[in-house]
Write a protein that holds these residues in place. Structure first.
Motif, mmCIF file in Angstrom:
data_model
loop_
_atom_site.group_PDB
_atom_site.id
_atom_site.type_symbol
_atom_site.label_atom_id
_atom_site.label_comp_id
_atom_site.label_asym_id
_atom_site.label_seq_id
_atom_site.Cartn_x
_atom_site.Cartn_y
_atom_site.Cartn_z
ATOM 1 N N UNK A 77 11.805 1.406 0.224
ATOM 2 C CA UNK A 77 11.303 2.218 -0.885
ATOM 3 C C UNK A 77 9.803 2.466 -0.734
ATOM 4 N N UNK A 78 9.087 1.464 -0.250
ATOM 5 C CA UNK A 78 7.643 1.625 -0.041
ATOM 6 C C UNK A 78 7.388 2.701 1.016
ATOM 7 N N UNK A 79 8.154 2.675 2.097
ATOM 8 C CA UNK A 79 7.999 3.694 3.125
ATOM 9 C C UNK A 79 8.405 5.068 2.609
ATOM 10 N N UNK A 80 9.412 5.108 1.738
ATOM 11 C CA UNK A 80 9.809 6.389 1.150
ATOM 12 C C UNK A 80 8.679 6.967 0.308
ATOM 13 N N UNK A 81 7.976 6.108 -0.414
ATOM 14 C CA UNK A 81 6.835 6.571 -1.203
ATOM 15 C C UNK A 81 5.725 7.093 -0.285
ATOM 16 N N UNK A 82 5.490 6.387 0.821
ATOM 17 C CA UNK A 82 4.468 6.841 1.766
ATOM 18 C C UNK A 82 4.806 8.232 2.298
ATOM 19 N N UNK A 83 6.072 8.476 2.537
ATOM 20 C CA UNK A 83 6.496 9.787 3.010
ATOM 21 C C UNK A 83 6.207 10.871 1.972
ATOM 22 N N UNK A 84 6.458 10.548 0.713
ATOM 23 C CA UNK A 84 6.165 11.516 -0.361
ATOM 24 C C UNK A 84 4.673 11.824 -0.400
ATOM 25 N N UNK A 85 3.848 10.780 -0.340
ATOM 26 C CA UNK A 85 2.401 10.967 -0.385
ATOM 27 C C UNK A 85 1.919 11.839 0.778
#
Length: 466
Positions: A77-85
């Motif tokens: 989930x943390x990596x998914x957020x990084x992708x969004x950013x």
């Protein structure tokens, strides 16, 4: 929501799996997908919603959807957020979110992922510097080649590949079959090709193949595809008609088709079958003929293999492309050569049942299923599936509602979507907790110290460990 539940969903396609989320999105139910992510902690709903929101530039809303999952601390989930950013144009925040110092980076996969993120954020040199000290095998080398494509760093990458490609060339002569860089030569050729040095790539890899200085079949097929990509038919024909024909003849035939020479490709493969009736030749040609709409010709080519066992059986590769073409499927499965074979008998029956249902012959389809129940765990679910395939959605939904099991509710979801009842479909679908509750519990391992041990007359154990 917990990390354990999220990890279980990801590894078991639990909750609403990607295919069902995609179904909801295809029907325009983004709001319901977002709601399911929030209220049911559905990971694949969150991923699907985020992808759709980012596609339309709604990055703030995408971050809002993902935040509860990030709060659990689950790395995915943390990596998914990084992708969004990153997609939102906030690269430094993305990098800061997942960056760790060298001591904390224990996973090779994490190192690869961060290098890719660096490239996407425009920090190509930093990505190369990160990976270069850790190139200890084929995986990291492959990642380096992949992430630097189109980044104008090919000469630098070639310098890093060169010693490993040289070592791989020598490994076969030294019988080092487990060489860690068995793919280095094909990667070297790939980078040379994309850098515009096509002739050099073909020359170097061709010398390796001719001299037998390579380790895996993948290197051979990489060379054949390189020749095919650049229309080098003379070299490719020589390669494909020699001792490696089983490996690369299909690449040659495919290249001929790609260049508008379909009849020549068919003749090449038919000649190969006449000279060496190898299953791979029949498999390729029958599949191509089916793709060209020549079902009877495809059957004629594959027919000798309908009775072969397991992965050499040529019936299944013809069946699966026809699952949404019931008339042609029925024509195939009722062919005289399609007979039950060893433990594959059940396949013929479900193929025929669903073909009949697709043609509207639902009673006959159900009769086939009832006469041959072996492959199915619950005939009531099969009956509902046949009703749905035949277009009797109300009857299928009634069957599944009456059954009410976890599996029945999963199938009911699909029927309700077809009936444009998306909210109810989500409501009846089993939750993650319900799915996990039905998992078989592992049996506890017996304590060998508490188990009685059988002894022989001389006092030695008759059970392992001896």
């Amino acid at each position: 929501m917990s990390m354990d539940d999220l990890a279980w969903q990801a590894s078991n396609f639990g909750g609403l799996p990607p295919r069902r989320v995609d179904l909801l999105l295809e029907h325009g139910h983004l709001d319901l997908v977002i709601q399911a992510a929030a209220e049911r902690s559905e990971w694949f709903c969150a991923k699907g919603a985020v992808e759709e929101l980012c596609r339309t530039g709604k990055f703030a809303q995408a971050l809002k959807v993902m935040e509860p999952f990030v709060a659990t601390g689950w790395p995915a989930a943390v990596w998914a957020k990084a992708d969004i950013l990153l997609r939102a144009g906030r690269p430094q925040e993305a990098l800061d979110l997942v960056r760790s110092d060298e001591a904390g980076r224990t996973s090779k996969a994490e190192c690869h992922d961060f290098a890719e993120l660096l490239v996407r954020a425009g920090h190509v040199d930093e990505a190369i510097e990160l990976l270069a000290p850790h190139i200890d095998g084929w995986w990291t080398l492959s990642v380096l080649v992949k992430i630097t494509a189109g980044q104008e760093r090919d000469e630098q990458v070639l310098e890093l590949i060169a010693p490993h490609a040289g070592s791989a060339r020598q490994a076969r002569g030294e019988s080092r079959w487990n060489h860690p860089f068995s793919n280095a030569q094909e990667l070297q050729a790939q980078v040379l090709e994309r850098a515009g040095h096509v002739d050099e790539a073909i020359r170097i890899l061709g010398q390796d193949i001719a001299g037998g200085h390579y380790l895996t079949q993948n290197t051979l097929t990489a060379y054949a595809r390189l020749l095919a990509h650049h229309g080098r038919f003379d070299e490719l024909r020589e390669l494909a008609t020699g001792q490696d024909a089983h490996t690369v003849l299909d690449i040659y035939a495919g290249a001929l088709r790609d260049h508008g020479r379909a009849e020549e490709a068919e003749a090449v493969m038919r000649n190969a079958i006449a000279a060496d009736d190898w299953v791979g030749y029949r498999a390729w040609l029958s599949s191509v003929l089916l793709g060209d709409g020549r079902l009877d010709d495809a059957i004629a080519v594959a027919e000798p293999g309908f009775g072969w066992y397991d992965c050499s059986n040529l019936l299944a590769p013809l069946v699966y492309p026809l699952l949404d073409r019931p008339e042609e499927l029925l024509h195939l499965v009722e062919h005289p050569s399609v007979v039950p074979h060893y433990d594959h008998e059940e396949f013929q029956h479900w193929w025929r049942a669903f073909a009949l249902a697709g043609l509207g012959h639902v009673d006959e389809a159900i009769a086939v299923a009832e006469a041959h129940p072996d492959p199915w765990t619950d005939l009531r679910i099969v009956k509902a599936g046949l009703l749905s395939t035949a277009g009797h959605l109300d009857a299928a939904a009634a069957e599944l509602r009456a059954l009410g099991t976890i599996k029945a509710r999963e199938e009911l979801f699909e029927v309700l979507i077809s009936q444009e009842q998306a909210a109810e479909a989500i409501a009846v679908h089993p939750t993650v907790a319900e799915q996990r509750a039905t998992e078989p519990k592992p049996k506890p391992e017996p304590d060998p110290l508490l188990e009685p041990v059988s002894l022989s007359e001389d006092g030695y154990s008759l059970e392992p460990p001896f």
